[in-house]
Design a protein around this motif. Structure first.
Motif, mmCIF file in Angstrom:
data_model
loop_
_atom_site.group_PDB
_atom_site.id
_atom_site.type_symbol
_atom_site.label_atom_id
_atom_site.label_comp_id
_atom_site.label_asym_id
_atom_site.label_seq_id
_atom_site.Cartn_x
_atom_site.Cartn_y
_atom_site.Cartn_z
ATOM 1 N N LEU A 125 43.862 31.995 37.051
ATOM 2 C CA LEU A 125 45.065 30.907 36.844
ATOM 3 C C LEU A 125 45.181 30.140 37.952
ATOM 4 O O LEU A 125 45.964 29.155 38.120
ATOM 5 N N GLY A 126 44.836 30.250 39.009
ATOM 6 C CA GLY A 126 44.981 29.756 40.313
ATOM 7 C C GLY A 126 43.736 28.575 40.517
ATOM 8 O O GLY A 126 44.415 27.374 40.778
ATOM 9 N N CYS A 127 42.642 28.951 40.460
ATOM 10 C CA CYS A 127 41.646 27.875 40.803
ATOM 11 C C CYS A 127 40.567 27.743 39.411
ATOM 12 O O CYS A 127 39.525 26.970 39.544
ATOM 13 N N ASN A 128 40.737 28.366 38.328
ATOM 14 C CA ASN A 128 40.146 28.125 37.148
ATOM 15 C C ASN A 128 38.592 28.722 37.285
ATOM 16 O O ASN A 128 37.415 28.186 36.678
ATOM 17 N N ARG A 129 38.396 29.588 38.380
ATOM 18 C CA ARG A 129 37.090 30.180 38.620
ATOM 19 C C ARG A 129 36.817 31.524 37.691
ATOM 20 O O ARG A 129 37.933 32.026 37.398
ATOM 21 N N ILE A 130 35.638 31.940 37.344
ATOM 22 C CA ILE A 130 35.410 33.106 36.864
ATOM 23 C C ILE A 130 35.858 34.287 37.675
ATOM 24 O O ILE A 130 35.347 34.348 39.154
ATOM 25 N N MET A 131 36.614 35.448 37.218
ATOM 26 C CA MET A 131 37.052 36.322 38.015
ATOM 27 C C MET A 131 35.786 37.408 38.098
ATOM 28 O O MET A 131 36.174 38.409 37.303
ATOM 29 N N GLY A 132 34.870 37.336 38.603
ATOM 30 C CA GLY A 132 33.864 38.417 38.460
ATOM 31 C C GLY A 132 33.346 38.954 39.743
ATOM 32 O O GLY A 132 32.505 39.761 39.852
ATOM 33 N N THR A 133 34.137 39.117 40.817
ATOM 34 C CA THR A 133 34.113 39.749 41.948
ATOM 35 C C THR A 133 34.982 41.300 41.852
ATOM 36 O O THR A 133 36.341 41.248 41.741
ATOM 37 N N VAL A 134 34.138 42.389 41.878
ATOM 38 C CA VAL A 134 34.875 43.711 41.807
ATOM 39 C C VAL A 134 36.081 43.793 43.090
ATOM 40 O O VAL A 134 35.399 43.653 44.212
ATOM 41 N N VAL A 135 36.957 44.297 42.774
ATOM 42 C CA VAL A 135 38.129 44.758 43.778
ATOM 43 C C VAL A 135 38.086 46.105 43.921
ATOM 44 O O VAL A 135 38.511 46.719 42.836
ATOM 45 N N GLU A 136 38.251 46.872 44.818
ATOM 46 C CA GLU A 136 38.368 48.317 44.804
ATOM 47 C C GLU A 136 39.874 48.594 44.833
ATOM 48 O O GLU A 136 40.842 47.857 45.164
ATOM 49 N N SER A 137 40.021 49.557 43.916
ATOM 50 C CA SER A 137 41.423 50.125 43.731
ATOM 51 C C SER A 137 41.657 51.484 43.944
ATOM 52 O O SER A 137 40.844 52.255 44.170
ATOM 53 N N VAL A 138 42.697 51.750 44.576
ATOM 54 C CA VAL A 138 43.300 53.057 44.867
ATOM 55 C C VAL A 138 44.281 53.562 43.962
ATOM 56 O O VAL A 138 45.427 52.998 43.763
ATOM 57 N N GLY A 139 43.916 54.512 43.353
ATOM 58 C CA GLY A 139 44.923 55.346 42.359
ATOM 59 C C GLY A 139 45.803 56.622 42.965
ATOM 60 O O GLY A 139 45.561 57.063 43.900
ATOM 61 N N PRO A 140 46.648 56.915 42.225
ATOM 62 C CA PRO A 140 47.507 58.043 42.744
ATOM 63 C C PRO A 140 46.670 59.369 42.568
ATOM 64 O O PRO A 140 45.989 59.518 41.877
ATOM 65 N N THR A 141 47.150 60.298 43.867
ATOM 66 C CA THR A 141 46.249 61.551 43.583
ATOM 67 C C THR A 141 46.881 62.469 42.736
ATOM 68 O O THR A 141 48.170 62.826 42.628
ATOM 69 N N LEU A 142 45.987 62.840 41.642
ATOM 70 C CA LEU A 142 46.425 63.878 40.908
ATOM 71 C C LEU A 142 46.793 65.278 41.511
ATOM 72 O O LEU A 142 45.864 65.993 42.044
ATOM 73 N N ARG A 143 48.087 65.698 41.421
ATOM 74 C CA ARG A 143 48.373 67.070 42.284
ATOM 75 C C ARG A 143 48.322 68.165 41.271
ATOM 76 O O ARG A 143 49.022 68.057 40.069
ATOM 77 N N LYS A 144 47.579 69.159 41.376
ATOM 78 C CA LYS A 144 47.749 70.373 40.510
ATOM 79 C C LYS A 144 48.661 71.210 40.936
ATOM 80 O O LYS A 144 49.160 71.431 42.284
ATOM 81 N N GLU A 145 48.979 72.474 40.220
ATOM 82 C CA GLU A 145 49.716 73.608 40.608
ATOM 83 C C GLU A 145 48.717 74.250 41.698
ATOM 84 O O GLU A 145 47.768 73.994 41.932
ATOM 85 N N ALA A 146 49.702 75.319 42.414
ATOM 86 C CA ALA A 146 48.855 75.700 43.484
ATOM 87 C C ALA A 146 47.696 76.588 43.104
ATOM 88 O O ALA A 146 46.739 77.014 43.709
ATOM 89 N N SER A 147 47.893 77.183 41.757
ATOM 90 C CA SER A 147 46.797 77.821 41.082
ATOM 91 C C SER A 147 45.488 77.088 40.932
ATOM 92 O O SER A 147 44.545 77.800 40.659
#
Length: 233
Positions: A125-147
């Motif tokens: 929407l800013g420059c009208n170019r194709i958004m074809g470059t991959v960006v690394e994403s960081v998601g939340p760490t899934l925490r499990k029960e102690a078991s």
């Protein structure tokens, strides 16, 4: 790792030909609670458009048939048709066999504008170019029960699942109270039966939970009887 089937013990009233309740473990209860997190589009995918009651399947079909030229350039059909469940990747059984976690990728344009997209063919929407470059994403760490067992409920508890899918922790007192509420006079009229719920039964239970109150009776008693008589539903 998610199991391909779980077992539960049914208490059946042979005279009334109904399931009074089921004794179930963690895996079964995790699956039942997981139903609440499923997006509508995922339900339609699992049950099939012909298996849906009402008009929601028509909305799904409409999006499938809609030409891409009518859709916003930064949008994708899969955003609505194949939504990612918020609990995907946790150790919930059965349905995760068809809902394996996938890596979600974000894309940006080559000019580093302040926009990202899930669709590499989207237009910035800013420059009208194709958004074809991959960006690394960081998601939340899934925490499990102690078991390390994961899922939603603890594995040390046995649960009681009613015919209408009311779930509560199992106890001797609650079992006796339930038998009184069902007006059971003769214990000889009761039968215990262990059943296994795999993917096929899970989908039938999912469909029945949207249509009726006697879910366990319909899936494990009426369904078995229909198949035995040569009917397939």
């Amino acid at each position: 790792m998610a199991k391909s089937s779980v077992s539960l013990k049914l208490l059946i009233d042979k005279q009334a030909k109904r399931v009074l309740f089921a004794e179930a473990g963690k895996e079964c209860v995790d699956f039942l609670f997981y139903i609440l997190s499923l997006p509508v589009a995922k339900l339609i995918t699992l049950l099939g458009k012909e298996g849906m009651v009402g008009s929601l399947s028509n909305l799904y079909q409409s999006i499938e048939n809609l030409n891409d030229s009518y859709i916003q350039p930064n949008k994708s059909k899969n955003t609505l048709l194949k939504p990612v469940s918020p609990v995907t990747g946790s150790s919930v059984p059965l349905l995760l066999l068809n809902d394996a976690p996938t890596e979600r990728k974000f894309y940006r344009c080559s000019q580093w504008c302040n926009y990202v997209s899930f669709d590499p063919s989207a237009i910035c929407l800013g420059c009208n170019r194709i958004m074809g470059t991959v960006v690394e994403s960081v998601g939340p760490t899934l925490r499990k029960e102690a078991s390390g067992e994961g899922g939603f409920v603890k594995g040390v508890v046995t649960f009681m699942v009613m015919d209408d899918l009311v779930v509560q922790p199992m106890s001797t007192i609650s079992s006796i109270t339930l038998l009184n509420s069902f007006n059971v006079k003769e214990l000889s009229a009761l039968e215990e039966k262990v059943v296994h719920m795999g993917m096929a039964e899970a989908v039938k239970l999912l469909r029945a939970s949207l249509e009726r109150k006697d879910v366990l009776t319909h899936v494990f008693l009426e369904g078995k009887k229909q198949r035995k008589n040569g009917f397939n539903k």
